[in-house]
Design a protein around this motif. Structure first.
Motif, PDB file in Angstrom:
ATOM      1  N   ARG A  81      33.374  -9.739 -49.518  1.00  0.00           N
ATOM      2  CA  ARG A  81      32.764 -10.071 -48.222  1.00  0.00           C
ATOM      3  C   ARG A  81      32.369  -8.761 -47.552  1.00  0.00           C
ATOM      4  O   ARG A  81      33.113  -7.771 -47.636  1.00  0.00           O
ATOM      5  CB  ARG A  81      33.766 -10.834 -47.351  1.00  0.00           C
ATOM      6  CG  ARG A  81      33.177 -11.599 -46.158  1.00  0.00           C
ATOM      7  CD  ARG A  81      32.633 -12.936 -46.573  1.00  0.00           C
ATOM      8  NE  ARG A  81      32.114 -13.702 -45.445  1.00  0.00           N
ATOM      9  CZ  ARG A  81      32.755 -14.699 -44.849  1.00  0.00           C
ATOM     10  NH1 ARG A  81      33.965 -15.030 -45.269  1.00  0.00           N
ATOM     11  NH2 ARG A  81      32.207 -15.357 -43.860  1.00  0.00           N
ATOM     12  N   PRO A  92      27.569 -14.908 -42.624  1.00  0.00           N
ATOM     13  CA  PRO A  92      28.024 -14.380 -43.893  1.00  0.00           C
ATOM     14  C   PRO A  92      28.913 -13.142 -43.790  1.00  0.00           C
ATOM     15  O   PRO A  92      29.646 -12.826 -44.716  1.00  0.00           O
ATOM     16  CB  PRO A  92      26.715 -14.040 -44.625  1.00  0.00           C
ATOM     17  CG  PRO A  92      25.730 -13.821 -43.529  1.00  0.00           C
ATOM     18  CD  PRO A  92      26.133 -14.743 -42.435  1.00  0.00           C
ATOM     19  N   PHE A 115      31.730 -14.007 -51.726  1.00  0.00           N
ATOM     20  CA  PHE A 115      30.766 -14.133 -52.813  1.00  0.00           C
ATOM     21  C   PHE A 115      31.321 -13.489 -54.081  1.00  0.00           C
ATOM     22  O   PHE A 115      32.215 -12.648 -54.029  1.00  0.00           O
ATOM     23  CB  PHE A 115      29.420 -13.497 -52.437  1.00  0.00           C
ATOM     24  CG  PHE A 115      29.528 -12.098 -51.902  1.00  0.00           C
ATOM     25  CD1 PHE A 115      29.726 -11.011 -52.750  1.00  0.00           C
ATOM     26  CD2 PHE A 115      29.426 -11.863 -50.538  1.00  0.00           C
ATOM     27  CE1 PHE A 115      29.829  -9.724 -52.260  1.00  0.00           C
ATOM     28  CE2 PHE A 115      29.532 -10.566 -50.033  1.00  0.00           C
ATOM     29  CZ  PHE A 115      29.731  -9.509 -50.900  1.00  0.00           C
ATOM     30  N   ASN A 168      22.214 -12.180 -40.260  1.00  0.00           N
ATOM     31  CA  ASN A 168      22.100 -11.427 -41.504  1.00  0.00           C
ATOM     32  C   ASN A 168      21.928  -9.938 -41.261  1.00  0.00           C
ATOM     33  O   ASN A 168      22.046  -9.145 -42.195  1.00  0.00           O
ATOM     34  CB  ASN A 168      20.910 -11.920 -42.333  1.00  0.00           C
ATOM     35  CG  ASN A 168      21.136 -13.310 -42.888  1.00  0.00           C
ATOM     36  OD1 ASN A 168      22.243 -13.827 -42.872  1.00  0.00           O
ATOM     37  ND2 ASN A 168      20.085 -13.921 -43.384  1.00  0.00           N
ATOM     38  N   GLY A 228      24.826  -8.918 -50.223  1.00  0.00           N
ATOM     39  CA  GLY A 228      25.706  -9.671 -51.098  1.00  0.00           C
ATOM     40  C   GLY A 228      26.335  -8.826 -52.176  1.00  0.00           C
ATOM     41  O   GLY A 228      26.733  -7.681 -51.945  1.00  0.00           O
ATOM     42  N   ASN A 276      27.024 -13.682 -57.111  1.00  0.00           N
ATOM     43  CA  ASN A 276      26.434 -13.906 -55.792  1.00  0.00           C
ATOM     44  C   ASN A 276      26.628 -15.330 -55.279  1.00  0.00           C
ATOM     45  O   ASN A 276      26.136 -15.670 -54.203  1.00  0.00           O
ATOM     46  CB  ASN A 276      24.950 -13.549 -55.776  1.00  0.00           C
ATOM     47  CG  ASN A 276      24.554 -12.799 -54.519  1.00  0.00           C
ATOM     48  OD1 ASN A 276      25.330 -12.014 -53.981  1.00  0.00           O
ATOM     49  ND2 ASN A 276      23.351 -13.031 -54.036  1.00  0.00           N
ATOM     50  N   SER A 277      27.318 -16.189 -56.034  1.00  0.00           N
ATOM     51  CA  SER A 277      27.642 -17.517 -55.524  1.00  0.00           C
ATOM     52  C   SER A 277      28.851 -17.416 -54.599  1.00  0.00           C
ATOM     53  O   SER A 277      29.706 -16.546 -54.756  1.00  0.00           O
ATOM     54  CB  SER A 277      27.936 -18.478 -56.680  1.00  0.00           C
ATOM     55  OG  SER A 277      29.016 -18.006 -57.466  1.00  0.00           O
ATOM     56  N   TRP A 278      28.922 -18.322 -53.638  1.00  0.00           N
ATOM     57  CA  TRP A 278      30.018 -18.302 -52.672  1.00  0.00           C
ATOM     58  C   TRP A 278      31.132 -19.237 -53.138  1.00  0.00           C
ATOM     59  O   TRP A 278      30.871 -20.352 -53.610  1.00  0.00           O
ATOM     60  CB  TRP A 278      29.510 -18.711 -51.295  1.00  0.00           C
ATOM     61  CG  TRP A 278      28.789 -17.606 -50.598  1.00  0.00           C
ATOM     62  CD1 TRP A 278      27.493 -17.226 -50.787  1.00  0.00           C
ATOM     63  CD2 TRP A 278      29.320 -16.719 -49.619  1.00  0.00           C
ATOM     64  NE1 TRP A 278      27.189 -16.159 -49.990  1.00  0.00           N
ATOM     65  CE2 TRP A 278      28.288 -15.819 -49.257  1.00  0.00           C
ATOM     66  CE3 TRP A 278      30.568 -16.584 -49.011  1.00  0.00           C
ATOM     67  CZ2 TRP A 278      28.477 -14.826 -48.319  1.00  0.00           C
ATOM     68  CZ3 TRP A 278      30.756 -15.588 -48.072  1.00  0.00           C
ATOM     69  CH2 TRP A 278      29.723 -14.717 -47.732  1.00  0.00           C
ATOM     70  N   ARG A 305      28.880 -23.546 -50.029  1.00  0.00           N
ATOM     71  CA  ARG A 305      27.603 -23.017 -49.559  1.00  0.00           C
ATOM     72  C   ARG A 305      27.839 -21.727 -48.787  1.00  0.00           C
ATOM     73  O   ARG A 305      28.929 -21.495 -48.246  1.00  0.00           O
ATOM     74  CB  ARG A 305      26.898 -24.031 -48.666  1.00  0.00           C
ATOM     75  CG  ARG A 305      26.555 -25.341 -49.367  1.00  0.00           C
ATOM     76  CD  ARG A 305      25.810 -26.267 -48.432  1.00  0.00           C
ATOM     77  NE  ARG A 305      24.552 -25.669 -47.985  1.00  0.00           N
ATOM     78  CZ  ARG A 305      23.717 -26.266 -47.139  1.00  0.00           C
ATOM     79  NH1 ARG A 305      24.011 -27.462 -46.641  1.00  0.00           N
ATOM     80  NH2 ARG A 305      22.598 -25.673 -46.780  1.00  0.00           N
ATOM     81  N   GLU A 306      26.825 -20.896 -48.732  1.00  0.00           N
ATOM     82  CA  GLU A 306      26.942 -19.656 -47.965  1.00  0.00           C
ATOM     83  C   GLU A 306      27.217 -19.979 -46.503  1.00  0.00           C
ATOM     84  O   GLU A 306      26.538 -20.819 -45.903  1.00  0.00           O
ATOM     85  CB  GLU A 306      25.660 -18.839 -48.075  1.00  0.00           C
ATOM     86  CG  GLU A 306      25.704 -17.540 -47.282  1.00  0.00           C
ATOM     87  CD  GLU A 306      24.441 -16.726 -47.443  1.00  0.00           C
ATOM     88  OE1 GLU A 306      24.172 -15.880 -46.571  1.00  0.00           O
ATOM     89  OE2 GLU A 306      23.724 -16.926 -48.440  1.00  0.00           O
TER      90      GLU A 306
END
Length: 255
Positions: free
Chosen positions: A187, A253, A174, A26, A116, A213-215, A248-249
């Motif tokens: 991204r 990322p 995202f 991250n 994100g 912010n959802s993938w 899912r993330e």
């Protein structure tokens, strides 16, 4: 003592995110993991040495000896030792120094997530690196769906849009809200660490926007720009969506 404790906690936090989990991605590129592990071990050793030196300092023995000597005097008076007091005061740090432990403790309790949609919106419209020349892009297959990174999709849209015309493209990223009801898939890409990350986004048309912010994994066809000559990164390329899959993330990322 506070210095040793802060260094020890910082070393433990570094090992927690790099050796015992993959949270370090991250903040930095995966290739930095060995260096983070080495740094964490080094800080743990230095912090432990500092703490051991504090608890096993011979100054405590000298202080006890001086107290016994003073108690042995018949008049009950004690001699003032300015040097000894100065050393004792010098070894004590301000209590506010303990606040330095708070950022380290936060890493143990709540690890900050990867950048994100908020970061993507903040960097929207900022020019990114120029794309490679059109000759650098290999032809894409026409008989199947092609997975592209956000950076490659943006680069092809700017330098070689004809390589994607009429082809089915799949992007992973995202969801980011835009103006006037528009929404984007994005991204973050970083060269070294999260501090230098830049956002690559693509506007999605013909589909309802998932939650911000959802993938997602969106499949569609490239929409050529209405006008040419726009600087790369100033206007996001577009994709006409055929299907959208919530995912899912990813474990990594960043691109």
């Amino acid at each position: 003592m506070s210095q040793g404790l802060v260094v020890t906690l910082l070393g433990g936090a570094t090992l927690k995110i790099s050796l015992f989990s993959s949270t370090y991605v991250n903040y930095v590129k995966p290739g930095f993991r060995p260096f983070l592990i080495a740094a964490g071990i080094g800080m743990l050793v230095l912090g432990a040495v500092r703490l051991l030196g504090y608890f096993w300092s011979p100054a405590a023995g000298h202080a006890d000896a001086g107290s016994e000597a003073a108690a042995a005097r018949p008049d009950g008076h004690t001699d003032h030792d300015p040097v000894g007091h100065a050393d004792h005061d010098h070894g004590r740090g301000p209590r506010v120094a303990w606040l330095l432990c708070l950022p380290v403790l936060v890493i143990f309790v709540i690890a900050p997530p990867a950048l994100g949609s908020y970061a993507a919106v903040r960097t929207a419209g900022r020019p990114v690196a120029p794309p490679p020349p059109a000759q650098a892009f290999f032809p894409l297959p026409a008989d199947r769906i092609t997975d592209l990174t956000m950076a490659e999709f943006a680069g092809r849209a700017a330098a070689a849009p004809e390589t994607m015309r009429g082809l089915r493209i799949r992007l992973t990223g995202f969801v980011t809200d835009g103006e006037a009801g528009a929404w984007y898939v994005g991204r973050m890409q970083m060269a070294c660490c999260a501090a230098d990350a830049v956002a690559y986004t693509a506007r999605v048309r013909g589909a309802e926007a998932p939650p911000p912010n959802s993938w997602i994994r969106v499949t569609g066809t490239f929409v050529p720009a209405a006008s040419a000559g726009v600087p790369t990164g100033m206007v996001a390329p577009e994709l006409a969506a055929e299907s959208i899959e919530r995912i899912r993330e990813p474990a990594e990322p960043y691109e």
